[in-house]
Design a protein around this motif. Structure first.
Motif, PDB file in Angstrom:
ATOM      1  N   VAL A  83       0.846  -1.112  -0.411  1.00 21.27           N
ATOM      2  CA  VAL A  83      -0.151  -0.412   0.358  1.00 21.27           C
ATOM      3  C   VAL A  83       1.110   1.219   0.097  1.00 21.27           C
ATOM      4  CG1 VAL A  83      -1.709   1.344   1.236  1.00 21.27           C
ATOM      5  CG2 VAL A  83      -2.188  -0.964   1.057  1.00 21.27           C
ATOM      6  N   SER A  84       1.717   1.486   0.957  1.00 19.89           N
ATOM      7  CA  SER A  84       2.820   2.302   1.321  1.00 19.89           C
ATOM      8  C   SER A  84       3.041   2.794  -0.192  1.00 19.89           C
ATOM      9  CB  SER A  84       3.578   2.309   2.103  1.00 19.89           C
ATOM     10  OG  SER A  84       4.492   3.193   2.076  1.00 19.89           O
ATOM     11  N   THR A  85       4.303   1.475  -0.666  1.00 17.75           N
ATOM     12  CA  THR A  85       4.971   1.742  -2.055  1.00 17.75           C
ATOM     13  C   THR A  85       4.074   2.153  -2.987  1.00 17.75           C
ATOM     14  OG1 THR A  85       5.886   0.879  -3.787  1.00 17.75           O
ATOM     15  CG2 THR A  85       5.175  -0.729  -2.956  1.00 17.75           C
ATOM     16  N   LEU A  86       2.786   1.170  -3.182  1.00 15.00           N
ATOM     17  CA  LEU A  86       1.686   1.555  -4.559  1.00 15.00           C
ATOM     18  C   LEU A  86       1.471   3.313  -4.486  1.00 15.00           C
ATOM     19  CD1 LEU A  86       0.863   0.522  -7.074  1.00 15.00           C
ATOM     20  CD2 LEU A  86      -1.082   0.187  -5.423  1.00 15.00           C
ATOM     21  N   GLY A  87       1.486   4.036  -3.372  1.00 19.44           N
ATOM     22  CA  GLY A  87       0.590   5.013  -3.686  1.00 19.44           C
ATOM     23  C   GLY A  87       2.373   6.442  -3.297  1.00 19.44           C
ATOM     24  N   GLY A  88       3.266   5.940  -2.981  1.00 22.67           N
ATOM     25  CA  GLY A  88       4.969   6.525  -2.882  1.00 22.67           C
ATOM     26  C   GLY A  88       4.642   6.925  -4.586  1.00 22.67           C
ATOM     27  N   SER A  89       4.627   6.357  -5.152  1.00 25.64           N
ATOM     28  CA  SER A  89       5.172   5.262  -6.540  1.00 25.64           C
ATOM     29  C   SER A  89       4.368   5.860  -7.980  1.00 25.64           C
ATOM     30  CB  SER A  89       5.047   3.851  -6.876  1.00 25.64           C
ATOM     31  OG  SER A  89       6.350   3.281  -6.284  1.00 25.64           O
ATOM     32  N   ILE A  90       2.573   5.854  -7.554  1.00 26.04           N
ATOM     33  CA  ILE A  90       1.691   6.847  -8.075  1.00 26.04           C
ATOM     34  C   ILE A  90       2.338   7.988  -7.998  1.00 26.04           C
ATOM     35  CG2 ILE A  90      -0.647   7.355  -8.379  1.00 26.04           C
ATOM     36  CD1 ILE A  90      -1.160   4.594  -7.867  1.00 26.04           C
ATOM     37  N   VAL A  91       2.610   8.755  -6.543  1.00 28.72           N
ATOM     38  CA  VAL A  91       2.972   9.949  -6.859  1.00 28.72           C
ATOM     39  C   VAL A  91       4.102  10.185  -8.063  1.00 28.72           C
ATOM     40  CG1 VAL A  91       3.568  11.918  -5.567  1.00 28.72           C
ATOM     41  CG2 VAL A  91       1.516  10.452  -4.656  1.00 28.72           C
ATOM     42  N   ALA A  92       4.707   9.614  -7.612  1.00 30.71           N
ATOM     43  CA  ALA A  92       6.513  10.106  -8.348  1.00 30.71           C
ATOM     44  C   ALA A  92       5.990   9.609  -9.780  1.00 30.71           C
ATOM     45  CB  ALA A  92       7.168   8.425  -7.782  1.00 30.71           C
ATOM     46  N   LEU A  93       5.355   9.650 -10.284  1.00 30.44           N
ATOM     47  CA  LEU A  93       4.921   8.425 -11.352  1.00 30.44           C
ATOM     48  C   LEU A  93       4.680   9.947 -11.926  1.00 30.44           C
ATOM     49  CD1 LEU A  93       4.993   6.408 -13.498  1.00 30.44           C
ATOM     50  CD2 LEU A  93       2.564   5.782 -13.144  1.00 30.44           C
ATOM     51  N   LEU A  94       3.369  10.845 -11.867  1.00 31.64           N
ATOM     52  CA  LEU A  94       2.782  11.835 -12.175  1.00 31.64           C
ATOM     53  C   LEU A  94       3.905  12.611 -12.595  1.00 31.64           C
ATOM     54  CD1 LEU A  94      -0.542  11.724 -10.088  1.00 31.64           C
ATOM     55  CD2 LEU A  94      -0.397  11.295 -12.575  1.00 31.64           C
ATOM     56  N   ILE A  95       4.413  13.214 -10.762  1.00 34.53           N
ATOM     57  CA  ILE A  95       5.287  14.233 -10.721  1.00 34.53           C
ATOM     58  C   ILE A  95       6.449  13.978 -12.059  1.00 34.53           C
ATOM     59  CG2 ILE A  95       7.738  15.068  -9.685  1.00 34.53           C
ATOM     60  CD1 ILE A  95       6.450  14.632  -7.315  1.00 34.53           C
ATOM     61  N   ILE A  96       7.399  12.004 -12.258  1.00 31.15           N
ATOM     62  CA  ILE A  96       7.999  12.431 -13.477  1.00 31.15           C
ATOM     63  C   ILE A  96       7.423  13.003 -14.755  1.00 31.15           C
ATOM     64  CG2 ILE A  96       9.049  10.116 -14.597  1.00 31.15           C
ATOM     65  CD1 ILE A  96       9.932   8.902 -11.956  1.00 31.15           C
ATOM     66  N   LEU A  97       5.971  12.485 -15.184  1.00 27.71           N
ATOM     67  CA  LEU A  97       5.964  12.525 -16.376  1.00 27.71           C
ATOM     68  C   LEU A  97       5.546  14.123 -16.190  1.00 27.71           C
ATOM     69  CD1 LEU A  97       2.975   9.728 -16.466  1.00 27.71           C
ATOM     70  CD2 LEU A  97       4.988   9.644 -17.583  1.00 27.71           C
ATOM     71  N   ALA A  98       5.518  14.740 -15.751  1.00 25.82           N
ATOM     72  CA  ALA A  98       5.326  16.426 -15.039  1.00 25.82           C
ATOM     73  C   ALA A  98       6.662  16.871 -15.587  1.00 25.82           C
ATOM     74  CB  ALA A  98       4.709  16.889 -14.032  1.00 25.82           C
ATOM     75  N   LEU A  99       7.684  16.119 -15.442  1.00 23.66           N
ATOM     76  CA  LEU A  99       9.509  17.097 -15.254  1.00 23.66           C
ATOM     77  C   LEU A  99      10.102  16.126 -16.727  1.00 23.66           C
ATOM     78  CD1 LEU A  99      11.060  15.919 -11.703  1.00 23.66           C
ATOM     79  CD2 LEU A  99      10.558  17.457 -12.701  1.00 23.66           C
ATOM     80  N   LYS A 100       9.026  15.255 -17.089  1.00 27.84           N
ATOM     81  CA  LYS A 100       9.066  14.731 -18.853  1.00 27.84           C
ATOM     82  C   LYS A 100       9.516  16.460 -19.846  1.00 27.84           C
ATOM     83  CE  LYS A 100       9.750   9.698 -18.445  1.00 27.84           C
ATOM     84  NZ  LYS A 100      10.296   9.355 -19.647  1.00 27.84           N
ATOM     85  N   LYS A 101       8.053  17.012 -19.282  1.00 35.36           N
ATOM     86  CA  LYS A 101       7.657  17.710 -20.525  1.00 35.36           C
ATOM     87  C   LYS A 101       8.602  18.635 -19.784  1.00 35.36           C
ATOM     88  CE  LYS A 101       2.623  16.652 -19.790  1.00 35.36           C
ATOM     89  NZ  LYS A 101       2.000  17.406 -19.912  1.00 35.36           N
ATOM     90  N   THR A 102       9.881  18.972 -18.863  1.00 37.62           N
ATOM     91  CA  THR A 102      10.506  20.079 -18.254  1.00 37.62           C
ATOM     92  C   THR A 102      11.499  19.150 -18.870  1.00 37.62           C
ATOM     93  OG1 THR A 102      10.630  19.651 -17.118  1.00 37.62           O
ATOM     94  CG2 THR A 102       9.511  21.229 -16.168  1.00 37.62           C
ATOM     95  N   ASN A 103      12.250  18.914 -19.516  1.00 39.00           N
ATOM     96  CA  ASN A 103      13.799  18.032 -19.828  1.00 39.00           C
ATOM     97  C   ASN A 103      14.326  18.526 -18.937  1.00 39.00           C
ATOM     98  OD1 ASN A 103      12.521  18.041 -21.980  1.00 39.00           O
ATOM     99  ND2 ASN A 103      13.350  19.819 -22.929  1.00 39.00           N
ATOM    100  N   VAL A 104      14.134  17.929 -17.074  1.00 37.33           N
ATOM    101  CA  VAL A 104      15.243  18.102 -16.471  1.00 37.33           C
ATOM    102  C   VAL A 104      16.408  16.713 -16.069  1.00 37.33           C
ATOM    103  CG1 VAL A 104      13.713  16.487 -14.394  1.00 37.33           C
ATOM    104  CG2 VAL A 104      14.997  18.591 -13.333  1.00 37.33           C
ATOM    105  N   ASN A 105      15.251  15.239 -16.780  1.00 39.88           N
ATOM    106  CA  ASN A 105      16.149  14.514 -16.825  1.00 39.88           C
ATOM    107  C   ASN A 105      17.627  14.731 -18.220  1.00 39.88           C
ATOM    108  OD1 ASN A 105      16.513  11.827 -16.246  1.00 39.88           O
ATOM    109  ND2 ASN A 105      16.039  11.680 -17.670  1.00 39.88           N
ATOM    110  N   GLU A 106      17.283  15.473 -18.626  1.00 40.91           N
ATOM    111  CA  GLU A 106      18.506  15.914 -19.978  1.00 40.91           C
ATOM    112  C   GLU A 106      19.278  16.574 -19.109  1.00 40.91           C
ATOM    113  OE1 GLU A 106      15.283  16.155 -20.760  1.00 40.91           O
ATOM    114  OE2 GLU A 106      14.835  14.021 -22.087  1.00 40.91           O
ATOM    115  N   TYR A 107      18.597  17.639 -18.497  1.00 37.86           N
ATOM    116  CA  TYR A 107      19.603  18.422 -17.650  1.00 37.86           C
ATOM    117  C   TYR A 107      20.751  17.949 -16.770  1.00 37.86           C
ATOM    118  CZ  TYR A 107      21.027  22.323 -14.463  1.00 37.86           C
ATOM    119  OH  TYR A 107      21.700  23.076 -13.667  1.00 37.86           O
ATOM    120  N   LEU A 108      20.195  16.918 -16.058  1.00 33.02           N
ATOM    121  CA  LEU A 108      20.660  16.623 -15.068  1.00 33.02           C
ATOM    122  C   LEU A 108      21.393  15.883 -15.886  1.00 33.02           C
ATOM    123  CD1 LEU A 108      17.896  15.509 -12.509  1.00 33.02           C
ATOM    124  CD2 LEU A 108      19.929  16.800 -12.482  1.00 33.02           C
TER     125      LEU A 108
END
Length: 173
Positions: A137-162
């Motif tokens: 339950v804990s990991t599913l909830g936290g991972s879903i939030v992270a997934l949403l954050i990562i999808l939003a970050l992909k639009k900003t190209n932060v991964n390419e910057y890092l």
């Protein structure tokens, strides 16, 4: 040098977030579930890689234990998921496999490793599979939030910057 500084800085930010928000927990039976930890695990796996994500998970668990806000169950519960998510993302670059790695690594493997920790180090009489539901339950909830954050970050190209320095280091720049 900039590449390592960026990664260390982001790792430190993740550690700070994990420690500061350790009050956000869900008590489920014998375990307290920390969805923020699993959000950070997945973010770290994708943005920092397997080594840094495991080190971040370890540091958060250590600080939480030393400050009295965590338990020894935090170590297997966070580090295994962080490692599996990090290694799957590193090898495949597939966000879905990183998500699976965090959820399976923490929810199943981490929960199973937590059993001997609970039994022999904490003196708990929990059953071998007692931690799968709360960790899941804990990991599913936290991972879903992270997934949403990562999808939003992909639009900003932060991964390419890092990871932009990685290209320069490989080419000798």
């Amino acid at each position: 040098m900039k590449f390592k500084t960026r990664k260390l800085t982001l790792a430190a930010v993740f550690i700070a977030i994990g420690v500061v928000f350790s009050f956000v927990n869900i008590p489920l039976g014998l375990a307290k579930c920390y969805p923020i930890q699993h959000m950070i695990n997945l973010l770290g796996a994708v943005l920092l890689g397997p080594l840094y994500s495991v080190l971040v998970a370890f540091c958060i668990s250590l600080i939480r234990n030393l400050s009295g806000t965590g338990s020894l169950l935090a170590f297997p519960g966070s580090m295994i998921g962080a490692f599996l998510a990090g290694i799957l993302y590193y090898k495949t670059k597939k966000l879905s496999l990183a998500f699976f790695g965090e959820v399976f690594g923490t929810g199943v493997l981490g929960a199973l490793v937590a059993y001997p920790v609970a039994k022999f180090l904490l003196g708990s009489q929990a059953a071998a599979f007692a931690f799968i539901i709360p960790f899941g339950v804990s990991t599913l909830g936290g991972s879903i939030v992270a997934l949403l954050i990562i999808l939003a970050l992909k639009k900003t190209n932060v991964n390419e910057y890092l990871n932009s320095e990685r290209t320069h280091e490989k080419n000798g720049f």
